[in-house]
Design an enzyme around this catalytic site. Structure first.
Site, short mmCIF file in Angstrom:
data_model
loop_
_atom_site.label_atom_id
_atom_site.label_comp_id
_atom_site.label_asym_id
_atom_site.label_seq_id
_atom_site.Cartn_x
_atom_site.Cartn_y
_atom_site.Cartn_z
CB THR A 180 -0.85 0.06 1.30
OG1 THR A 180 -1.29 -1.25 1.64
CG2 THR A 180 -2.05 0.96 1.15
NE ARG A 208 -8.67 -7.96 0.23
CZ ARG A 208 -7.66 -7.14 0.45
NH1 ARG A 208 -7.21 -6.37 -0.51
NH2 ARG A 208 -7.11 -7.07 1.66
#
Length: 317
Positions: A180, A208
């Site tokens: 991330t 997801r």
């Protein structure tokens, strides 16, 4: 110019396992410090926290070393789906996109949605928005990510694929499940903002949803801002970003809020990291993983957490 508040800034490029090799370490350090310097210059010039956060996220999304924007991981069907969010502490507004494809900078869509009555859009809506804004179609695929996916499909995936990239140890340090990017900024007006962007977990079931486009992974008020990285499901289970920010908003010092939250997470066997700022200019970071790829500017100098490998759950300055 006379600054009302000394700006502060912290960014991250993921959390994960050990980063081996001096070449890899220095390459990551250079990448992060260059971005910190560019974004901090914006803050000094009077840019808002949100503007600085978006610019920092764009620069991180554009660096294929990190799992966001260019260089995002592939999902189980071989497609790239990215998520990003922005929260402006001054306005108290959260906005984001979930599982968007074929755009260069998902954070830009999150920024546009700040002023929309509908502020979080899923895959179809995000795609429609990109078309409405005439955002150019963009292929974020890199050779490394394609090779990872092909290896996984052959049931032969190895996280340390020497020879695939110039710094093969980077693959281990930013493996798919923990990848991330994020930015938290305090501007000259005393306002906070947080932004987070990801390519997802990698090889996940279609549909997801990452924590990066939830308050669990990205949250800010007028008192504090937090961006998370690591295993998304763990971050969601702890509601980590919102938990830390609420604790600060309720009166805990940032260091104490981080410490309490990370002790709980450690006891719950979570795997993640976070970066944080408060309205007083305190800078903090935490991890239950082995390494956190973060860098910051405290108003005087740039520092980072790349060699922070001790047993402490939280660091601060």
């Amino acid at each position: 110019m006379n600054l009302q508040v000394q700006p502060k800034l912290i960014i991250h490029g993921g959390a994960g396992s050990s980063l081996h090799g001096k070449g890899g370490l220095e390459a990551v350090r250079q990448a992060l410090s260059t971005i910190v310097e560019a974004v901090y210059s914006l803050l000094i010039s009077g840019a808002s926290a949100s503007e600085a956060v978006v610019h920092g996220c764009q620069l991180l999304e554009d660096n294929p070393r990190f799992n966001a924007g260019t260089g995002s991981v592939l999902q189980s069907d071989g497609q790239i789906r990215m998520s990003a969010s922005l929260m402006d502490g001054a306005s108290g507004r959260f906005s984001g996109v979930i599982n968007v494809s074929r755009v260069k900078n998902p954070i830009e869509l999150a920024q546009f949605l700040q002023n929309s009555p509908d502020r979080v859009l899923s895959d179809y809506g995000s795609g429609e928005l990109a078309r409405e804004l005439q955002v150019p179609s963009y292929n974020a695929l890199t050779d490394l990510r394609l090779h990872e996916w092909m290896q996984e499909r052959q049931d032969n995936f190895k996280s340390t694929m020497a020879g695939v990239v110039a710094e093969p140890e980077l693959v281990e340090a930013s493996n798919a499940g923990r990848g991330t990017i994020g930015v938290v900024a305090l501007d000259t007006y005393g306002n906070l903002a947080a932004g987070t962007s990801t390519g997802g977990k990698g090889f996940e079931r279609i549909g997801r949803v990452s924590d990066s486009a939830m308050p669990a992974g990205n949250y800010a008020t007028s008192k504090a801002g937090v961006s998370c990285t690591g295993i998304g499901e763990d971050i969601i289970d702890e509601c980590l970003a919102a938990k830390i920010v609420v604790r600060v908003t309720d009166g805990l010092a940032l260091k104490e809020a981080m410490q309490r939250s990370f002790v709980e997470a450690y006891e719950n066997k979570r795997d993640f990291g976070a970066i944080a700022l408060d309205a007083n200019g305190a800078i903090a970071w935490g991890k239950t993983s082995e390494i956190l790829l973060a860098a910051y500017h405290d108003g005087d100098k740039i520092g980072d957490t790349l060699e922070w490998t001790g047993s402490d759950l939280v660091g601060y300055c």
